[in-house]
Design a protein around this motif. Sequence first.
Motif, PDB file in Angstrom:
ATOM      1  N   GLU A   1       0.778  -1.193  -0.062  1.00 33.92           N
ATOM      2  CA  GLU A   1      -0.130  -0.097   0.195  1.00 33.92           C
ATOM      3  C   GLU A   1       0.817   1.123  -0.088  1.00 33.92           C
ATOM      4  O   GLU A   1       1.833   1.296   0.742  1.00 33.92           O
ATOM      5  N   PRO A   2       0.564   2.235  -0.969  1.00 38.25           N
ATOM      6  CA  PRO A   2       1.570   3.299  -0.917  1.00 38.25           C
ATOM      7  C   PRO A   2       1.578   4.470   0.282  1.00 38.25           C
ATOM      8  O   PRO A   2       2.536   4.887   0.445  1.00 38.25           O
ATOM      9  N   ASN A   3       0.773   4.247   1.120  1.00 41.02           N
ATOM     10  CA  ASN A   3       0.702   5.015   2.379  1.00 41.02           C
ATOM     11  C   ASN A   3       1.338   4.355   3.348  1.00 41.02           C
ATOM     12  O   ASN A   3       1.130   4.791   4.532  1.00 41.02           O
ATOM     13  N   ILE A   4       1.782   3.159   3.501  1.00 41.84           N
ATOM     14  CA  ILE A   4       2.582   2.463   4.304  1.00 41.84           C
ATOM     15  C   ILE A   4       4.007   3.063   4.616  1.00 41.84           C
ATOM     16  O   ILE A   4       4.545   2.923   3.571  1.00 41.84           O
ATOM     17  N   THR A   5       4.259   3.368   5.759  1.00 39.66           N
ATOM     18  CA  THR A   5       5.740   3.727   6.019  1.00 39.66           C
ATOM     19  C   THR A   5       6.516   2.876   7.003  1.00 39.66           C
ATOM     20  O   THR A   5       5.901   1.712   7.507  1.00 39.66           O
ATOM     21  N   THR A   6       7.700   3.040   7.001  1.00 39.42           N
ATOM     22  CA  THR A   6       8.444   2.036   7.845  1.00 39.42           C
ATOM     23  C   THR A   6       8.198   2.014   9.366  1.00 39.42           C
ATOM     24  O   THR A   6       8.514   1.058  10.187  1.00 39.42           O
ATOM     25  N   SER A   7       7.380   3.027   9.807  1.00 32.01           N
ATOM     26  CA  SER A   7       6.864   2.646  11.280  1.00 32.01           C
ATOM     27  C   SER A   7       5.367   1.971  11.294  1.00 32.01           C
ATOM     28  O   SER A   7       4.888   1.856  12.557  1.00 32.01           O
ATOM     29  N   ASP A   8       5.092   1.591  10.226  1.00 28.70           N
ATOM     30  CA  ASP A   8       3.535   1.164  10.317  1.00 28.70           C
ATOM     31  C   ASP A   8       3.710  -0.390  10.675  1.00 28.70           C
ATOM     32  O   ASP A   8       4.874  -1.171  10.007  1.00 28.70           O
ATOM     33  N   ASN A   9       2.934  -0.827  11.231  1.00 28.51           N
ATOM     34  CA  ASN A   9       3.126  -2.680  11.896  1.00 28.51           C
ATOM     35  C   ASN A   9       2.124  -3.283  10.908  1.00 28.51           C
ATOM     36  O   ASN A   9       1.142  -3.689  11.317  1.00 28.51           O
ATOM     37  N   VAL A  10       2.773  -3.918  10.028  1.00 25.59           N
ATOM     38  CA  VAL A  10       1.952  -4.706   9.272  1.00 25.59           C
ATOM     39  C   VAL A  10       2.874  -5.917   8.944  1.00 25.59           C
ATOM     40  O   VAL A  10       3.976  -5.883   8.864  1.00 25.59           O
TER      41      VAL A  10
ATOM     42  N   LEU B   1      13.152  -1.771  -6.945  1.00 25.08           N
ATOM     43  CA  LEU B   1      12.609  -0.822  -7.858  1.00 25.08           C
ATOM     44  C   LEU B   1      12.633   0.763  -7.082  1.00 25.08           C
ATOM     45  O   LEU B   1      13.150   1.569  -7.848  1.00 25.08           O
ATOM     46  N   THR B   2      12.202   0.836  -6.065  1.00 26.59           N
ATOM     47  CA  THR B   2      12.368   2.146  -5.503  1.00 26.59           C
ATOM     48  C   THR B   2      13.252   2.453  -4.567  1.00 26.59           C
ATOM     49  O   THR B   2      13.584   3.551  -4.071  1.00 26.59           O
ATOM     50  N   GLY B   3      13.883   1.215  -3.991  1.00 22.24           N
ATOM     51  CA  GLY B   3      14.699   1.377  -2.987  1.00 22.24           C
ATOM     52  C   GLY B   3      14.525   1.751  -1.464  1.00 22.24           C
ATOM     53  O   GLY B   3      14.968   1.905  -0.574  1.00 22.24           O
ATOM     54  N   ARG B   4      13.315   1.698  -1.443  1.00 25.62           N
ATOM     55  CA  ARG B   4      12.600   1.858  -0.228  1.00 25.62           C
ATOM     56  C   ARG B   4      12.169   0.661   0.702  1.00 25.62           C
ATOM     57  O   ARG B   4      11.985  -0.406   0.132  1.00 25.62           O
ATOM     58  N   ILE B   5      12.112   0.609   1.985  1.00 27.37           N
ATOM     59  CA  ILE B   5      11.843  -0.377   2.828  1.00 27.37           C
ATOM     60  C   ILE B   5      10.329   0.061   3.102  1.00 27.37           C
ATOM     61  O   ILE B   5       9.810   1.062   3.570  1.00 27.37           O
ATOM     62  N   ILE B   6       9.507  -1.049   2.831  1.00 27.55           N
ATOM     63  CA  ILE B   6       7.966  -0.835   2.870  1.00 27.55           C
ATOM     64  C   ILE B   6       7.164  -0.632   4.575  1.00 27.55           C
ATOM     65  O   ILE B   6       6.249   0.154   4.367  1.00 27.55           O
ATOM     66  N   ALA B   7       7.925  -1.460   5.246  1.00 26.02           N
ATOM     67  CA  ALA B   7       7.154  -1.107   6.474  1.00 26.02           C
ATOM     68  C   ALA B   7       8.049  -1.599   7.467  1.00 26.02           C
ATOM     69  O   ALA B   7       9.093  -1.743   7.130  1.00 26.02           O
ATOM     70  N   SER B   8       7.874  -1.815   9.014  1.00 30.18           N
ATOM     71  CA  SER B   8       8.701  -1.885   9.996  1.00 30.18           C
ATOM     72  C   SER B   8       9.282  -3.179   9.644  1.00 30.18           C
ATOM     73  O   SER B   8       8.773  -4.134   9.402  1.00 30.18           O
ATOM     74  N   ALA B   9      10.403  -3.197   9.947  1.00 27.57           N
ATOM     75  CA  ALA B   9      11.376  -4.385   9.949  1.00 27.57           C
ATOM     76  C   ALA B   9      11.708  -5.139  11.147  1.00 27.57           C
ATOM     77  O   ALA B   9      11.944  -4.544  12.256  1.00 27.57           O
ATOM     78  N   ILE B  10      11.958  -6.490  11.132  1.00 26.43           N
ATOM     79  CA  ILE B  10      12.221  -7.207  12.320  1.00 26.43           C
ATOM     80  C   ILE B  10      13.756  -7.493  12.322  1.00 26.43           C
ATOM     81  O   ILE B  10      14.298  -7.063  11.198  1.00 26.43           O
ATOM     82  N   ASN B  11      14.234  -7.905  13.332  1.00 26.51           N
ATOM     83  CA  ASN B  11      15.792  -7.933  13.572  1.00 26.51           C
ATOM     84  C   ASN B  11      15.956  -9.163  14.297  1.00 26.51           C
ATOM     85  O   ASN B  11      14.910  -9.893  14.683  1.00 26.51           O
ATOM     86  N   ASP B  12      17.166  -9.721  14.531  1.00 23.18           N
ATOM     87  CA  ASP B  12      17.476 -10.814  15.295  1.00 23.18           C
ATOM     88  C   ASP B  12      16.812 -10.883  16.703  1.00 23.18           C
ATOM     89  O   ASP B  12      16.843 -11.916  17.306  1.00 23.18           O
ATOM     90  N   ASN B  13      17.063  -9.712  17.264  1.00 18.01           N
ATOM     91  CA  ASN B  13      16.151  -9.648  18.826  1.00 18.01           C
ATOM     92  C   ASN B  13      14.618  -9.831  18.860  1.00 18.01           C
ATOM     93  O   ASN B  13      14.077  -9.786  19.946  1.00 18.01           O
ATOM     94  N   THR B  14      14.045  -9.746  17.907  1.00 15.47           N
ATOM     95  CA  THR B  14      12.431  -9.588  17.595  1.00 15.47           C
ATOM     96  C   THR B  14      11.875 -10.944  17.991  1.00 15.47           C
ATOM     97  O   THR B  14      12.503 -12.112  17.814  1.00 15.47           O
ATOM     98  N   LYS B  15      10.860 -10.743  18.906  1.00 15.07           N
ATOM     99  CA  LYS B  15      10.053 -11.772  19.178  1.00 15.07           C
ATOM    100  C   LYS B  15       8.859 -11.944  18.424  1.00 15.07           C
ATOM    101  O   LYS B  15       8.220 -10.832  18.618  1.00 15.07           O
ATOM    102  N   ILE B  16       8.367 -12.902  17.932  1.00 14.63           N
ATOM    103  CA  ILE B  16       7.224 -13.006  17.166  1.00 14.63           C
ATOM    104  C   ILE B  16       6.080 -14.003  17.724  1.00 14.63           C
ATOM    105  O   ILE B  16       6.692 -15.142  18.092  1.00 14.63           O
ATOM    106  N   ARG B  17       4.975 -13.817  18.089  1.00 16.43           N
ATOM    107  CA  ARG B  17       4.087 -14.790  18.550  1.00 16.43           C
ATOM    108  C   ARG B  17       2.790 -14.671  17.881  1.00 16.43           C
ATOM    109  O   ARG B  17       2.456 -13.614  17.351  1.00 16.43           O
ATOM    110  N   VAL B  18       2.189 -16.003  17.498  1.00 15.12           N
ATOM    111  CA  VAL B  18       1.044 -15.980  16.645  1.00 15.12           C
ATOM    112  C   VAL B  18       0.037 -16.691  17.349  1.00 15.12           C
ATOM    113  O   VAL B  18       0.323 -17.452  18.562  1.00 15.12           O
TER     114      VAL B  18
END
Lengths: 141, 396
Positions: free
Chosen positions: B202-211, B232-249
């Motif tokens: 989505e065009p209005n998603i920024t790197t701070s959006d949690n998607v 294509l654009t060189g941009r990062i589309i939304a918030s990125a995870i890293n090695d310290n990130t914990k994900i629960r589903v």
Amino acid sequence: MANNTFIDIDFAFSANKFTSDLNLVQDNSAIKQSIRNIISTETREKSFKPRFGSGLSGLLFEQDDIVLYTTLSTIRNQIRAYEPRVTISKIIPIRTNSNLSISIEYSYILDGKQKIDKTKVDVTSGSPTTGSGSSSSGSGY
Amino acid sequence: MAIPNIKLTSLEYDDIYKQIVSYISTKSEFTDYNFEGSALSTIVDLLAYNTFYQIVFQNILVNEMFIDSSQKLESIISHAKLQGYTVPSRQSSFSTLRLRGAGDNGAVAPYSRIQGSRANGDVKLFYTIDPAYLESIDGVIEATFTVYEAKNAIIKQLIPPNSTKQSAFITQVNLDIKTLKVEVDLEGSGVFVEYRLATSVEPNITTSDNVFFLERKLDGYDVMFGGLTDPLTGRIIASAINDNTKIRVSYLIPSGIAGDGYSSFSFVGTPTAPTGYDQISISKSTSLVATTGVSKNGKNQPNLDALKFFVPRYFSSQDRAITKSDMQSILVGAGYASASEDIVIVGGEELSIPTLGTVYFEIVGVAATEQTAISATKLLQQKASLGISITYGVPI
């Protein structure tokens, strides 16, 4: 089938010693090989031709004569359907000690002349082996 | 004798066999090809079988290359991926319940267990997904919420992140993606934030959006995050995870169609309350009534023909509700109906007294007061053009 020559590949896929070509079988040998092939093929063994074959291995350990004669009838019908070159005159089961073999006497026409021959299939060995010779016992079917 | 042409389009074994025999008959070396018992016939059989096998294999291969002719679900999943469509797997049977007589205030926490029964004595467990709050409606204190059947509820399961691929893999293919919740603790500080599912870049998603994005694989689902750089654009589309990130589903594993047909519901124990709310009180006067009748819409596998119909339409609508078929594919894609025939859509201009700017729609068997109707209306309104009003219920 008058004035015909029958030429088939040798099912053993043996090579000619001198030319290294695949050996061929002709005339009576080709017919005999074909009959043996029909008898030794199991029903549903041949792709897309499930009715081809005689189910001979079902006779192994079978002591009931009704099953034996039903199978002999099947063999006769199979040869009639798939080997039109020959006319069956006799199919004879031969029991020797614990062995069972089946002798088939047939006639065919080659070069305008009727010829008579026989072939024998050993049931007991599992994979039928063949040989020709005179029948020694049993009643013709 | 001329050598006959081989017909490459022939798909029948018998035709292939005849063509090989026809070819051999032009050669004088062999004559016994016509006798089934001959060795030559056996070789012809073998050649025909091998040719047939290859033709069938190649035919399947070519069929699976196009969505129209695909027969395997795996192929359609792959085709759908190119269109931005995530193929669901098993889907929960659900029912909308109305709770009364459970006190004057309070709420029911997500993943509260509710037992559903059939007349024949069969019992299945249903779960809430979202919190349900008691509120006064026309002077009656009640809560209306949807429950989903599941044979297993996975709640707050940690899954390992892959920061290089910006993804985490859920090793469960039978989960109902409608019930999937993803929470992320970016720096491993113990604070989890719920991420929302995005369906496209989505065009209005920024790197701070949690998607997060969801991709179906053969043996599970890839939860993708927005940290990859767009070539294509060189941009990062939304918030990125890293090695310290914990994900629960959290998600439900439904029984599929076996969860349909349950109508009598009761809480298993007293459900807990969401943080900051009171627990509801269960007494003899508590009633839990299915306002939509028996539980329904459970599915074991998506219908392949329905996928072939909806995937291209989903793509052509670009996730916008503009035409009737856009709206149908959005509602079916979101699980509100199983087929487009179950959705009636009428433009206001089609009415005897035209009402411009209004779209009326109705899902067969769903009343306007039900939670399903309310949330479906909300979904369409979000995706409709500005100035278009979406109203549930088609005027007679």
